[in-house]
Design a protein around this motif. Sequence first.
Motif, short mmCIF file in Angstrom:
data_model
loop_
_atom_site.label_atom_id
_atom_site.label_comp_id
_atom_site.label_asym_id
_atom_site.label_seq_id
_atom_site.Cartn_x
_atom_site.Cartn_y
_atom_site.Cartn_z
N TRP A 27 -0.73 -14.59 -0.92
CA TRP A 27 -1.46 -13.97 0.72
C TRP A 27 0.54 -14.12 0.55
N THR A 28 1.21 -14.86 0.59
CA THR A 28 2.27 -14.37 1.00
C THR A 28 2.87 -13.22 1.19
N ALA A 29 2.67 -12.48 0.56
CA ALA A 29 3.03 -11.56 -0.37
C ALA A 29 2.29 -10.46 -0.14
N ALA A 30 0.71 -10.28 0.42
CA ALA A 30 -0.05 -9.17 0.55
C ALA A 30 -0.05 -9.44 1.93
N ILE A 31 -0.10 -10.30 2.35
CA ILE A 31 0.05 -10.04 4.13
C ILE A 31 1.93 -9.49 4.53
N GLY A 32 2.94 -9.58 3.98
CA GLY A 32 3.69 -8.87 3.89
C GLY A 32 3.39 -7.45 3.20
N ILE A 33 3.14 -6.99 2.62
CA ILE A 33 3.20 -5.76 2.12
C ILE A 33 2.19 -5.01 2.81
N VAL A 34 0.26 -5.48 3.37
CA VAL A 34 0.46 -4.42 3.94
C VAL A 34 0.22 -4.56 5.39
N VAL A 35 0.94 -5.72 6.04
CA VAL A 35 1.40 -5.34 7.65
C VAL A 35 2.50 -3.92 7.42
N ALA A 36 3.43 -4.25 6.27
CA ALA A 36 4.40 -3.23 6.32
C ALA A 36 4.16 -1.69 6.19
N VAL A 37 2.94 -1.89 5.58
CA VAL A 37 2.12 0.05 4.99
C VAL A 37 1.23 0.53 6.49
N LEU A 38 1.01 -0.73 6.42
CA LEU A 38 -0.09 -0.11 8.11
C LEU A 38 0.99 0.52 9.59
N VAL A 39 2.37 -0.47 9.08
CA VAL A 39 2.86 0.47 10.52
C VAL A 39 3.61 1.13 9.60
N TRP A 40 3.86 1.01 8.65
CA TRP A 40 5.01 2.57 7.68
C TRP A 40 3.29 4.07 8.01
N PHE A 41 2.57 3.56 8.03
CA PHE A 41 1.53 4.46 8.41
C PHE A 41 0.75 4.97 9.17
N ALA A 42 0.82 4.30 10.06
CA ALA A 42 0.16 3.68 10.95
C ALA A 42 0.31 5.72 11.73
N GLU A 43 1.18 5.81 12.50
CA GLU A 43 0.93 7.90 12.86
C GLU A 43 -0.42 8.59 11.99
N LEU A 44 -0.09 7.91 10.61
CA LEU A 44 -0.94 9.39 10.00
C LEU A 44 -2.47 8.74 10.31
N ILE A 45 -2.59 7.15 9.82
CA ILE A 45 -3.97 6.72 10.13
C ILE A 45 -4.73 7.21 11.72
N LEU A 46 -3.94 6.68 12.10
CA LEU A 46 -4.05 7.86 13.88
C LEU A 46 -4.37 8.63 14.23
#
Length: 50
Positions: A27-46
């Motif tokens: 869970w630690t790895a999954a949550i950390g990776i998901v949060v990092a990726v969402l921040v990195w691609f937030a501009e594209l997603i938004l």
Amino acid sequence: MARFWIGLLLGASAAAVTWAVTDSPHWTAAIGIVVAVLVWFAELILDDLL
């Protein structure tokens, strides 16, 4: 480049909180990776959502 560092810090922070709560490495790895990726691609997603 700033978004990379913010994503890295927020991902690590989310992973630390998850580790403190669940004590599960999966869970630690999954949550950390998901949060990092969402921040990195937030501009594209938004841009697609708006």
